[in-house]
Design a protein around this motif. Structure first.
Motif, short mmCIF file in Angstrom:
data_model
loop_
_atom_site.label_atom_id
_atom_site.label_comp_id
_atom_site.label_asym_id
_atom_site.label_seq_id
_atom_site.Cartn_x
_atom_site.Cartn_y
_atom_site.Cartn_z
N ILE A 175 0.84 -1.21 0.00
CA ILE A 175 0.00 0.00 0.00
C ILE A 175 0.87 1.25 0.00
N ILE A 176 1.93 1.26 0.79
CA ILE A 176 2.81 2.43 0.84
C ILE A 176 3.51 2.64 -0.49
N GLY A 177 3.98 1.54 -1.13
CA GLY A 177 4.61 1.67 -2.44
C GLY A 177 3.67 2.23 -3.49
N ILE A 178 2.40 1.77 -3.48
CA ILE A 178 1.41 2.28 -4.45
C ILE A 178 1.09 3.74 -4.19
N LEU A 179 0.90 4.10 -2.92
CA LEU A 179 0.64 5.51 -2.57
C LEU A 179 1.80 6.40 -2.98
N CYS A 180 3.03 5.92 -2.76
CA CYS A 180 4.21 6.70 -3.14
C CYS A 180 4.26 6.88 -4.65
N PHE A 181 3.95 5.84 -5.40
CA PHE A 181 3.97 5.94 -6.86
C PHE A 181 2.92 6.93 -7.36
N VAL A 182 1.71 6.86 -6.81
CA VAL A 182 0.64 7.76 -7.26
C VAL A 182 0.96 9.21 -6.90
N CYS A 183 1.36 9.44 -5.66
CA CYS A 183 1.62 10.82 -5.22
C CYS A 183 2.84 11.41 -5.91
N CYS A 184 3.90 10.62 -6.08
CA CYS A 184 5.09 11.12 -6.78
C CYS A 184 4.79 11.41 -8.25
N SER A 185 3.90 10.63 -8.85
CA SER A 185 3.50 10.91 -10.23
C SER A 185 2.72 12.22 -10.32
N ILE A 186 1.84 12.46 -9.34
CA ILE A 186 1.08 13.71 -9.33
C ILE A 186 1.99 14.91 -9.10
N LEU A 187 2.96 14.75 -8.18
CA LEU A 187 3.89 15.84 -7.87
C LEU A 187 5.03 15.95 -8.87
N LYS A 188 5.08 15.03 -9.84
CA LYS A 188 6.06 15.05 -10.93
C LYS A 188 7.50 15.01 -10.42
N PHE A 189 7.75 14.12 -9.44
CA PHE A 189 9.12 13.91 -9.00
C PHE A 189 9.87 13.07 -10.04
N PRO A 190 11.16 13.31 -10.22
CA PRO A 190 11.92 12.46 -11.16
C PRO A 190 12.13 11.06 -10.58
N TYR A 191 12.30 10.10 -11.49
CA TYR A 191 12.55 8.70 -11.11
C TYR A 191 11.46 8.16 -10.20
N THR A 192 10.20 8.49 -10.50
CA THR A 192 9.08 8.07 -9.65
C THR A 192 9.01 6.55 -9.46
N PRO A 193 9.07 5.72 -10.52
CA PRO A 193 8.99 4.26 -10.30
C PRO A 193 10.14 3.73 -9.45
N LEU A 194 11.36 4.22 -9.71
CA LEU A 194 12.52 3.75 -8.95
C LEU A 194 12.39 4.13 -7.49
N VAL A 195 11.97 5.36 -7.25
CA VAL A 195 11.81 5.85 -5.88
C VAL A 195 10.71 5.06 -5.16
N SER A 196 9.61 4.77 -5.86
CA SER A 196 8.50 4.03 -5.24
C SER A 196 8.92 2.61 -4.86
N VAL A 197 9.75 1.98 -5.70
CA VAL A 197 10.25 0.64 -5.38
C VAL A 197 11.14 0.70 -4.14
N PHE A 198 12.03 1.70 -4.06
CA PHE A 198 12.87 1.86 -2.88
C PHE A 198 12.03 1.99 -1.62
N VAL A 199 11.07 2.90 -1.66
CA VAL A 199 10.27 3.18 -0.47
C VAL A 199 9.41 1.98 -0.09
N GLY A 200 8.78 1.33 -1.08
CA GLY A 200 7.90 0.19 -0.77
C GLY A 200 8.65 -1.02 -0.26
N VAL A 201 9.78 -1.35 -0.90
CA VAL A 201 10.53 -2.56 -0.51
C VAL A 201 11.17 -2.38 0.86
N THR A 202 11.79 -1.23 1.10
CA THR A 202 12.45 -1.03 2.40
C THR A 202 11.46 -0.84 3.53
#
Length: 400
Positions: free
Chosen positions: A251-278
């Motif tokens: 759930i945290i990884g999906i939320l991070c991916f959606v919110c980072c996509s909305i906020l247009k952060f660079p490397y959104t998929p890579l960042v979401s994987v880092f945050v969700g896995v750790t």
């Protein structure tokens, strides 16, 4: 005859205690025979873990699609179990298919973008270091002289390292090939584990019955109930923590991916994987995922890196105060101090897996110790309430 049986029981108990102590010492400080044995049966352990995760899903399908009735034949029960296992695995593969179809292409693009911009990022970091060093050298002449002397020593050491680099290339290639071979072994073990998980799910009632049979054979009849209740308590702790933490991390990884996509952060998929896995690692996980993610965004835009840090802090507050308690509850019953100790000890001996499983193992040990302490206190006619032993309690320190 009874005395002879007592001697045999005492001898077996002493032998098993000595064997357990030697095995514990060997695992922590010796040749790690137990760890080598676990490596041998690793595919079966993978299968048991997968079956443990999928068992509630199989039970859900069986209970809701095929309500139980007393006249069901064995062949019908096996067919229903097969359908339940098949539906559970279809759900798992469908989830991974959605994850791969949405995340993997974007993750691939992010990795390609990162590789393409390595030179640019090197120039950026070099510019930061150069401007900082120039400022320090202009304001501190003594420091400049010391840096020049140190650089001379470093260049000499670097030359010596280069001269011995070629003989080390063979070792590097061996390490790389070993890593590739380890990945292949992991995939093969995982495939065997999947097959084993299907068998374990198909025979889980039989395995549970054999486990109870083993308990009845090893313990006196009056202690069987205690052992089974303790096993059920351990299962509650493990199932609540392991399954809940995995769901929470997804759930945290999906939320991070959606919110980072909305906020247009660079490397959104890579960042979401880092945050969700750790995030599966309690307490330290959010920081382990946020640090490399922040550094990646910092290379592109320092302002966005600051916004990302604020976003991650807000996301972790949401997870710690809303999502986590709703999913996990207080399954472990451990204080924050014991959670940290369990993570550090487990990670020190067993790496990332130890950091994850250290918390539920510590919670089980804590529950077992509390049970024995409370039982001993009741046997002595004392209260098991901890508040009674604090200052002002019935058994607490008396004011002078």
């Amino acid at each position: 005859m009874e005395r002879k049986n007592n001697y045999i029981s005492m001898g077996v108990t002493a032998f098993l205690t000595a064997a357990a102590v030697l095995l514990f010492y060997d695992t922590l400080f010796g040749g790690k025979v137990l760890l080598a044995l676990l490596e041998t049966v690793r595919p079966i352990l993978y299968g048991a873990f997968i079956a443990y995760l999928l068992a509630p899903m199989v039970n859900f399908f069986e209970r809701h699609l095929f309500p139980p009735h007393p006249g069901r034949k064995r062949s019908q029960a096996m067919l229903i179990r097969t359908v339940g296992i098949l539906l559970a695995w279809l759900m798992v593969w469908f989830f991974f298919y959605l994850l791969a179809s949405v995340l993997l292409p974007e993750l691939y693009k992010s990795v390609l973008q990162l590789i393409a911009n390595v030179d640019k990022y090197y120039q950026t970091i070099s510019g930061w270091v150069t401007s900082l060093s120039n400022h320090l050298l202009e304001t501190n002449p003594d420091l400049a002289q010391q840096i020049v002397e140190k650089l001379g020593d470093y260049f000499q050491d670097f030359g010596k390292w280069l001269s011995g680099l070629l003989p080390q290339l063979q070792t590097v290639m061996t390490t790389v090939s070993g890593g590739v071979w380890s990945a292949v072994n992991f995939v093969m073990d995982l495939l065997v584990g999947i097959i084993a998980s299907v068998y374990l799910l198909a025979t889980k009632e039989r395995c549970a019955a054999y486990g109870r049979k083993l308990v009845y054979s090893l313990f006196p009849r009056e202690q069987v109930g205690l052992v089974l209740r303790g096993t059920k308590r351990a299962d509650t702790i493990f199932s609540g923590f392991v399954r809940g933490k995995l769901l929470d991390s997804i759930i945290i990884g999906i939320l991070c991916f959606v919110c980072c996509s909305i906020l247009k952060f660079p490397y959104t998929p890579l960042v979401s994987v880092f945050v969700g896995v750790t995030n599966v690692i309690p307490f330290f996980g959010p920081f382990l995922g946020a640090i490399p993610s922040t550094f990646l965004i910092l290379l592109v835009s320092p302002r966005q890196a600051l916004y990302f840090v604020i976003f991650v802090l807000a996301l972790q507050q949401l997870d710690g105060n809303v999502i986590g308690p709703k999913i996990l509850g207080n399954t472990t019953g451990l204080s924050s101090l014991w959670v940290i100790i369990a993570i550090l000890v487990g990670g020190g001996f067993f790496g990332v897996a130890g950091m994850f499983f250290g918390v539920p193992v510590c919670a089980c040990l804590n529950s077992l110790i509390n049970f024995f302490v409370d039982a001993r206190l009741r046997k002595k006619g004392l209260s098991p309430d901890s508040g009674e032993y604090a200052a002002g309690g019935a058994y607490g320190p008396r004011p002078e």
